[in-house]
Design a protein around this motif. Structure first.
Motif, short mmCIF file in Angstrom:
data_model
loop_
_atom_site.label_atom_id
_atom_site.label_comp_id
_atom_site.label_asym_id
_atom_site.label_seq_id
_atom_site.Cartn_x
_atom_site.Cartn_y
_atom_site.Cartn_z
N PHE B 142 38.67 28.47 38.17
CA PHE B 142 39.70 29.25 38.84
C PHE B 142 39.40 29.43 40.31
CE2 PHE B 142 40.44 30.39 34.43
CZ PHE B 142 41.79 30.15 34.38
N PHE B 143 38.12 29.63 40.62
CA PHE B 143 37.77 29.85 42.03
C PHE B 143 38.07 28.60 42.86
CE2 PHE B 143 34.74 29.75 45.54
CZ PHE B 143 35.15 30.89 46.20
N TRP B 146 41.77 27.97 43.36
CA TRP B 146 42.28 28.98 44.31
C TRP B 146 41.89 28.61 45.74
CZ3 TRP B 146 39.51 32.17 47.59
CH2 TRP B 146 40.25 33.18 48.21
N ARG B 150 44.31 27.95 48.96
CA ARG B 150 44.45 28.99 49.97
C ARG B 150 43.87 28.63 51.32
NH1 ARG B 150 48.19 32.81 48.45
NH2 ARG B 150 48.41 32.19 46.28
#
Lengths: 328, 358
Positions: B142-143, B146, B150
């Protein structure tokens, strides 16, 4: 009082509320893990399936209508009746018990004594199966779930906090309800596990299933019971989440959110699931509130995992987990 | 009759320790190589390359990488999608920053970068074990996704937030971009697959592989007999990350061409590769190929039969595919926990005695 602090307090409270919802999902995990050592990845899909079934029954949908229409070229969608919420919940529970029996009969009965990781993989397979099955049975569109729970801003809290801070907190009625239900559920589960005959049998199985077998506990019955309980918890979680954000696929993803909750609390502890849920809920909301704007937002996607990861490095068994002792 | 070792005498240590010790096996291997390199590129068309061969080859690399980590070293990872994304973005940054260097080296470098990231996320494995580790690797998944979503630097500040592969050539033949001929893309991936499989096979036969397997079977016992868990676990993460990174780079640059990170490298990708490893067989290089082939072919087949022949709506076919994949995983776990590779082993054993089973 500075505005930032007051907002922070509101975020904190909302974090607590969403933490309760995480804890609800995590609870289902803990139940199954405690009683059978199965790390049930399908818990989130179970919640989704339960919510879909509930909506389907309430709206009088014909199960498998899409499939039937595709195969026979018919155009049937609905029985045309509406079932009251309470009756539909009971019917859904019947479906969940049947599902629990099927899961036990077709899958886990054959996997007794396998390594935990194999069992885990089997539940991933189950999750895929249920996802496809639910979609075929009830259709994949987003559904509204309304069992009559109140929603929207809680006027009392808004008024009271406005009088104290000059700023009304936004707390959703539904979240308050969810908190109350979760508290009830936990108390009921603890009482059930500690004082009822079947609860004791369940704990005996969790402790040592061969010893439990030898004193006459029926393993099959206990496992079906545990999966039914997990189905029940999933149904409650499904109702709460489904009312909040509609019954749709993303519902099953909250199960992934429940995983860091479990890691924090320890896989075997019911209070751990609650405390872990609260920590994760508050932590991610506060982090998003304070650091989120600086790094581009949407930190909620990963913060819980990273928090759990860092935490685990210092305490590998979680907050309330049993101490891991390894021998050669 | 086949796969017999009778009459196949080894006269030197080199003979004895070759990758395929049985003569028939060796010839079969050469035959497969010749077919893959010389015959297939001539006969394939665009549909076959894009629907079957490219995904198969690329997933095979990813499955080999994950198999090293899960099947050989016993460290369950659910972060494959994230690591593939690292490979994709690394190759994208390298391609756009150093256009004069050959893409071949970019892909390899992307593998190296992924290996480094993988080691970083593998560090907790020294403290955390089992399920806890599996969940911890979700943090990577997930990191990383993301992060690539971003931080604009990763997608070169493009307006759409997507990355798309510019055209790069090897010896004048384009292998990425819109102008790529099917056979060129196929051959480019095939080279990497062959090299990966060879390296992985020989690593797992040697000291490194035995250390991994010792850690997998029981890490405390392995430590006592002198395996350094730090080195063994982290090297498994590094090698696994290297292959996964290469597959991610190829997946983006050669196969898709343009990528939106959440869609292409989401959590579903992690599970897909994990399923390939399980269905194919944990701890088997051949199994990685079998699993990748199986899970790439199954949807294509289902789609052709259900949508093409029976005329069902596509979404129904997609749901049915989920059901079938889910049940297959369960069936495999119940009936044959060692996957397709075990079936292959049994078949070989049968073929050895056939047609005189006594």
């Amino acid at each position: 009082m500075p505005e930032q602090l007051i907002w922070g307090m509101e975020v904190f409270l909302n974090g607590l509320m969403s933490g309760v919802l995480y804890a609800l999902v995590a609870l289902g995990f803990v139940l199954i893990f405690k009683a059978s050592g199965i790390f049930n990845f399908a818990q989130g899909v179970l919640a989704l399936f339960a919510a879909m079934t509930l909506v389907g029954i309430m709206d009088g949908q014909v199960p498998f209508s899409n499939l039937i229409n595709a195969v026979f070229g018919t155009e049937i969608y609905s029985f045309g009746w509406h079932v009251p919420a309470l009756a539909a919940i009971l019917l859904t529970m019947v479906v969940m018990v049947a599902l629990a029996w099927a899961v036990n009969y077709f899958i886990f009965r054959h996997l007794v004594g396998q390594e935990p990781i194999i069992l885990f993989m089997a539940t991933i397979g189950l999750a895929y199966f249920l996802e496809g099955f639910g979609d075929i049975m009830w259709g994949a569109d987003i559904k509204n779930l309304d069992v009559g729970l109140p929603q929207g801003i809680n006027a009392t809290i808004d008024e009271v906090t406005y009088n104290i801070f000059g700023y009304g907190f936004f707390i959703d009625n539904l979240d308050l309800w969810a908190t109350a239900v979760a508290a009830l559920l936990v108390i009921a589960l603890v009482i059930f596990a500690q004082y009822s005959k079947h609860g004791r049998a369940m704990r005996a199985v969790a402790d040592d299933h061969q010893a439990a077998l030898s004193v006459g506990v029926s393993l099959n019955f206990i496992w079906v019971m545990v999966w039914s309980l997990a189905g029940f918890v999933a149904l409650v979680a499904g109702i709460m989440w489904g009312t909040k954000s509609g019954v749709q696929f993303s519902l099953s993803l909250i199960a992934l959110k429940a995983l860091p909750v479990l890691m924090l609390g320890g896989f075997t502890s019911i209070p751990g699931a609650i405390v872990g849920g609260l920590i994760i809920g508050v932590g991610e909301k506060l982090f998003e509130f304070s650091v989120g704007p600086m790094v581009g937002g949407a930190t909620e996607n990963w913060f819980a995992y990273v928090l759990a990861l860092i935490f685990l490095v210092f305490r590998p068994q979680g907050l309330f987990g049993e101490k891991i002792i390894e021998r050669v | 009759m086949f796969y017999r070792e009778a009459g196949d005498f080894k006269t030197s240590y080199t003979d004895d320790s070759q990758t395929f010790p049985i003569r028939f096996d060796r010839y079969r291997y050469y035959a497969v190589l010749v077919a893959a390199f010389a015959v297939v590129p001539v006969v394939i068309d665009d549909y076959w390359v894009n629907a079957v061969f490219l995904p198969f080859l690329i997933y095979a690399i990813a499955a080999i990488g994950l198999n090293i980590l899960v099947g050989y070293c016993g460290q369950v990872s659910l972060g494959t999608g994230g690591f593939m994304a690292v490979g994709a973005y690394a190759v994208y940054k390298l391609m756009t920053a150093f256009p004069e260097v050959s893409i071949f080296f970019h892909v390899i470098l992307a593998g190296g970068i992924t290996a480094a990231v993988c080691v970083l996320f593998g560090l907790p494995s020294l403290r955390i074990k089992g399920f806890y580790l599996a969940v911890a690797t979700l943090a990577a998944q997930f990191f990383l996704v993301w992060l690539f979503n971003r931080v604009p630097w990763f997608y070169n500040y493009s307006a759409s937030g997507q990355i798309s592969a510019p055209e790069r050539t090897i010896a004048g033949v384009p292998v990425t971009g819109a102008e790529t001929a099917p056979w060129a893309a196929y051959l480019f991936c095939l080279v990497f697959v062959t090299a990966s499989a060879l390296i992985a096979r020989n690593l797992t036969r040697g000291m490194a592989g035995r250390k991994w397997m010792a850690i997998r079977d029981m890490d405390i016992a392995a430590e006592i007999i002198g395996v350094n868990p730090l080195k063994a676990k982290l090297s498994a993460f590094a090698v696994s990350g290297f292959f996964v990174g290469i597959s991610g780079a190829l997946f983006f640059a050669v196969y898709l061409g343009a990528v939106e990170v959440g869609e292409a490298f989401g959590i579903n990708k992690s599970f897909l590769v994990l399923f390939m490893v399980i269905i194919g067989g944990l701890g088997s290089i051949f199994g990685s190929f079998a699993g990748a082939a199986f899970l790439v072919l199954l949807p294509v087949l289902l789609k052709n039969v259900l949508v093409g022949t029976l005329g069902w709506p596509t979404d129904l076919a997609a749901h049915l595919e989920l059901i079938i994949v889910g049940s297959l995983i369960i069936v495999f776990l119940v009936a044959e926990p060692h996957g397709l590779a075990q079936l292959w082993r049994v078949a070989k054993e049968k073929l050895r005695l056939w047609p005189f089973p006594y």
